[in-house]
Design a protein around this motif. Structure first.
Motif, mmCIF file in Angstrom:
data_model
loop_
_atom_site.group_PDB
_atom_site.id
_atom_site.type_symbol
_atom_site.label_atom_id
_atom_site.label_comp_id
_atom_site.label_asym_id
_atom_site.label_seq_id
_atom_site.Cartn_x
_atom_site.Cartn_y
_atom_site.Cartn_z
ATOM 1 N N ASP A 124 0.829 -1.205 0.000
ATOM 2 C CA ASP A 124 0.000 0.000 0.000
ATOM 3 C C ASP A 124 0.868 1.261 0.000
ATOM 4 O OD1 ASP A 124 -2.362 -1.502 0.040
ATOM 5 O OD2 ASP A 124 -2.344 -1.611 2.234
ATOM 6 N N SER A 125 1.865 1.244 0.854
ATOM 7 C CA SER A 125 2.770 2.389 0.938
ATOM 8 C C SER A 125 3.484 2.611 -0.391
ATOM 9 C CB SER A 125 3.789 2.146 2.050
ATOM 10 O OG SER A 125 4.700 3.194 2.115
ATOM 11 N N GLU A 126 3.909 1.531 -0.992
ATOM 12 C CA GLU A 126 4.692 1.624 -2.231
ATOM 13 C C GLU A 126 3.873 2.185 -3.395
ATOM 14 O OE1 GLU A 126 6.208 0.189 -5.956
ATOM 15 O OE2 GLU A 126 5.011 -1.285 -4.900
ATOM 16 N N ILE A 127 2.630 1.749 -3.542
ATOM 17 C CA ILE A 127 1.815 2.237 -4.663
ATOM 18 C C ILE A 127 1.447 3.707 -4.464
ATOM 19 C CG2 ILE A 127 -0.450 1.498 -3.785
ATOM 20 C CD1 ILE A 127 -1.100 0.716 -6.753
ATOM 21 N N TYR A 141 2.684 2.009 -13.643
ATOM 22 C CA TYR A 141 2.820 1.171 -12.454
ATOM 23 C C TYR A 141 2.344 -0.250 -12.769
ATOM 24 C CZ TYR A 141 2.625 -0.405 -7.626
ATOM 25 O OH TYR A 141 2.842 -1.101 -6.466
ATOM 26 N N ALA A 142 1.209 -0.341 -13.443
ATOM 27 C CA ALA A 142 0.667 -1.660 -13.801
ATOM 28 C C ALA A 142 1.661 -2.428 -14.671
ATOM 29 C CB ALA A 142 -0.663 -1.494 -14.526
ATOM 30 N N ASP A 143 2.220 -1.767 -15.673
ATOM 31 C CA ASP A 143 3.178 -2.427 -16.573
ATOM 32 C C ASP A 143 4.419 -2.895 -15.823
ATOM 33 O OD1 ASP A 143 1.425 -1.943 -18.650
ATOM 34 O OD2 ASP A 143 2.532 -0.199 -19.427
ATOM 35 N N ARG A 144 4.946 -2.051 -14.954
ATOM 36 C CA ARG A 144 6.173 -2.389 -14.211
ATOM 37 C C ARG A 144 5.969 -3.537 -13.225
ATOM 38 N NH1 ARG A 144 9.464 3.115 -12.646
ATOM 39 N NH2 ARG A 144 9.809 3.793 -14.773
ATOM 40 N N HIS A 145 4.734 -3.685 -12.736
ATOM 41 C CA HIS A 145 4.488 -4.702 -11.711
ATOM 42 C C HIS A 145 3.669 -5.885 -12.230
ATOM 43 C CE1 HIS A 145 5.710 -1.216 -9.337
ATOM 44 N NE2 HIS A 145 6.154 -2.116 -8.485
ATOM 45 N N GLY A 146 3.510 -5.974 -13.550
ATOM 46 C CA GLY A 146 2.809 -7.106 -14.151
ATOM 47 C C GLY A 146 1.348 -7.197 -13.731
ATOM 48 N N MET A 147 0.717 -6.040 -13.587
ATOM 49 C CA MET A 147 -0.681 -6.007 -13.168
ATOM 50 C C MET A 147 -1.533 -5.421 -14.290
ATOM 51 S SD MET A 147 -0.062 -4.360 -9.361
ATOM 52 C CE MET A 147 -1.793 -4.198 -9.017
ATOM 53 N N THR A 148 -2.829 -5.671 -14.205
ATOM 54 C CA THR A 148 -3.730 -4.998 -15.134
ATOM 55 C C THR A 148 -3.975 -3.585 -14.609
ATOM 56 O OG1 THR A 148 -5.756 -5.647 -13.986
ATOM 57 C CG2 THR A 148 -4.900 -7.178 -15.673
ATOM 58 N N LEU A 149 -4.421 -2.720 -15.492
ATOM 59 C CA LEU A 149 -4.719 -1.350 -15.087
ATOM 60 C C LEU A 149 -5.866 -1.333 -14.079
ATOM 61 C CD1 LEU A 149 -4.163 1.663 -15.341
ATOM 62 C CD2 LEU A 149 -5.653 1.711 -17.349
ATOM 63 N N VAL A 150 -6.861 -2.177 -14.287
ATOM 64 C CA VAL A 150 -7.995 -2.243 -13.364
ATOM 65 C C VAL A 150 -7.519 -2.663 -11.971
ATOM 66 C CG1 VAL A 150 -10.167 -3.451 -12.864
ATOM 67 C CG2 VAL A 150 -9.676 -2.680 -15.187
ATOM 68 N N LEU A 156 -4.713 0.941 -5.679
ATOM 69 C CA LEU A 156 -4.423 2.319 -5.280
ATOM 70 C C LEU A 156 -5.586 2.911 -4.490
ATOM 71 C CD1 LEU A 156 -2.520 4.735 -5.289
ATOM 72 C CD2 LEU A 156 -3.443 5.370 -7.533
ATOM 73 N N GLN A 157 -6.794 2.642 -4.929
ATOM 74 C CA GLN A 157 -7.965 3.154 -4.204
ATOM 75 C C GLN A 157 -8.019 2.581 -2.790
ATOM 76 O OE1 GLN A 157 -11.715 2.316 -6.088
ATOM 77 N NE2 GLN A 157 -12.844 3.607 -4.693
ATOM 78 N N ARG A 158 -7.787 1.279 -2.645
ATOM 79 C CA ARG A 158 -7.790 0.666 -1.307
ATOM 80 C C ARG A 158 -6.665 1.234 -0.447
ATOM 81 N NH1 ARG A 158 -8.632 -4.002 -4.317
ATOM 82 N NH2 ARG A 158 -6.479 -4.629 -3.974
#
Length: 191
Positions: A124-127, A141-150, A156-158
């Motif tokens: 949480d802190s990192e994002i 951020y999504a691309d760098r961490h292998g995540m989807t944008l959604v 990030l919202q959480r």
């Protein structure tokens, strides 16, 4: 007496094309103005101004190819003028004092933020640091961490919600009626 009635008395014989166009478009113009001003009295005032500007064209109004478009363009320009006038309202001393107070509170709060960020889970802190502090886009951020944008948006919202709760608990952050930070009580850094 409505705009149309007063115009019928004094202007009907001079420019019947104006009266015909006005009768055809007055209601839709007023509805459009209501929608774009959110103030009934202002919308009605602007409608009258549109009519006065049309009257000022005198017989030249009859030469306008698309009377409806002309009337709506005038109405749109009047709405834009109103927005510009509202945007440049002079500040009084109270506004300036409130702005200074807000800045002081936010500046003071920055002392609390690093500690509160360290109290959050690492993910949480990192994002929050990456996207909200360093300005990385969520897509990047999504691309760098292998995540989807959604998934990134959701994480990030959480994380922001957890940060808000932690700031409220640790620093006693209070929000005003507009959900802006108004004050806080810093916690002793040793605790």
């Amino acid at each position: 007496m409505s705009v149309t009635e007063s115009a019928d008395l004094s202007f009907h014989s001079v420019a019947p094309c104006l009266m015909k166009a006005w009768r055809a478009h007055q209601d839709s113009l007023l509805a459009w103005l209501y929608k774009h001003t959110d103030e009934d009295a202002l919308a009605e005032d602007l409608l009258h101004e549109v009519f006065l500007r049309a009257m000022s064209k005198k017989k030249d109004f009859c030469e306008i190819e698309n009377a409806k478009a002309w009337l709506f363009r005038v109405a749109n320009n009047l709405v834009i003028d109103q927005v510009r006038q509202r945007r440049f309202v002079p500040l009084d001393d109270l506004d300036v004092e409130q702005e200074l107070h807000d800045t002081e509170v936010i500046d003071s709060l920055t002392q609390c933020l690093p500690r509160v960020l360290s109290e959050l889970e690492a993910k949480d802190s990192e994002i929050i640091k990456a996207c909200d502090i360093r300005g990385m886009t969520q897509k990047e951020y999504a691309d760098r961490h292998g995540m989807t944008l959604v998934a990134t948006k959701s994480r990030l919202q959480r994380a922001r919600q957890k940060l808000r709760r932690q700031l409220s608990q640790s620093c006693k952050v209070k929000l005003d009626e507009y959900h802006r930070v108004c004050c806080f009580t810093p916690r002793d850094p040793k605790n």
